[in-house]
Each structure stands twice: as C-alpha cells, then as structure tokens.
Design an enzyme around this catalytic site. Structure first.
Site: not given
Ligand code: DQA
Length: 139
Positions: A9-10, A17, A22, A71, A74, A77, A84, A95, A97-99, A104, A108
């Site tokens: 998402p997002n 954004r 990001y 990625n 959200a 988390h 699963d 996995e 994550h950009i940030s 943070r 997160r």
C-alpha cells in the site's frame, strides 16, 4: 530466472509521497532501470493497496517463481495474513523497506513477516530492491 517485485500500500505514490523520506523517483521509472541492470532476469512488477490481493499474488507465484522481493509497506507492521502467506509458499521472499524503519516511529520497528523471509533490507532507498534481486541471481 523469474522474480517478482511486489509493492504494498501507498507505494504507487512513490515520487510524490513524502519525498524527503521516500525520494523523488516513481517506481515505474526505477523499474525500467532495474530491468536494464538485469537484462537476463525475467523481472515482473506488481503493486496493490489491498491486503487480500497481495496474499492472492503470493499464492499465485509462490510455487513457481524463483524469488519475491517484497515491500509490504504498512502491512509489514500489521498483517498476520501476509506473514502466513509467505510461510505457506515455497518461493523465498526478501523483505525490503526504502526507509530505515528502525530509525522511525516505534510501530515501524516490528515486522510480522520478517521471520518468514530470507532476510530484510531497510534504509538503502530504492537500491534495496536491486540488492534483493542480486541475492537471488547470485545465489
Ligand atoms: C516502508 C516503511 C513502512 O513503515 C511504511 O508504512 C511504508 C513504506 C518503506 O519502504 O520504507 O509504506 O515499507
């Protein structure tokens, strides 16, 4: 070699954004670069804002593709369902994550999916996706 780059998402808003977190590049633009970096790899890109769709796609590709670079945004988390789904398929997942999620907000810092993934890359910007693909291609 068939690898899915999967964004949650997002992440369709990358480039617009929160650019201080990001960056300014859209994922479509970055994906063109990524394909040029790996001309011999069959790279596919999908993005969804919907948890169930992400679960369906993991099931769909998770017994035939050679790797998933994921990625989950959200949902990382919050989602036991995504954790699963990763545990339930054969294809290995990295996995991304950009940030740097650990620098943070506290919410997160925990990932439901991390223990079902080969490993996690966080805080290296879009380069994290390239490094994830490289893991599979050099494995
Ligand atoms: C993110 C980090 C998540 O905490 C956040 O919800 C995102 C993006 C990242 O790439 O840094 O949507 O996964």
């Amino acid at each position: 070699m068939k690898i899915l780059i999967l964004n949650g998402p997002n992440l369709n808003l990358l480039g617009k954004r929160e650019p201080t977190i990001y960056g300014n590049q859209s994922f479509e633009d970055y994906f063109k670069q990524l394909k040029n970096t790996f001309p011999n790899v069959d790279l596919e890109y999908r993005q969804s804002n919907h948890e169930g769709t992400l679960v369906d796609w993991i099931h769909e590709v998770g017994f035939s593709y050679d790797g998933i670079v994921f990625n989950a945004g959200a949902y990382t988390h919050t989602s036991v369902a995504i954790a699963d789904a990763i545990a339930g398929v054969e294809t290995k997942v990295i996995e991304v994550h950009i940030s740097n999620v650990h620098a943070r907000e506290a919410f997160r810092h925990h990932s439901y999916m991390a223990k079902n993934c080969v490993g996690t890359i966080a805080g290296l910007g879009l380069k994290g996706y390239e490094l994830g693909v490289r893991y599979f291609t050099e494995d």
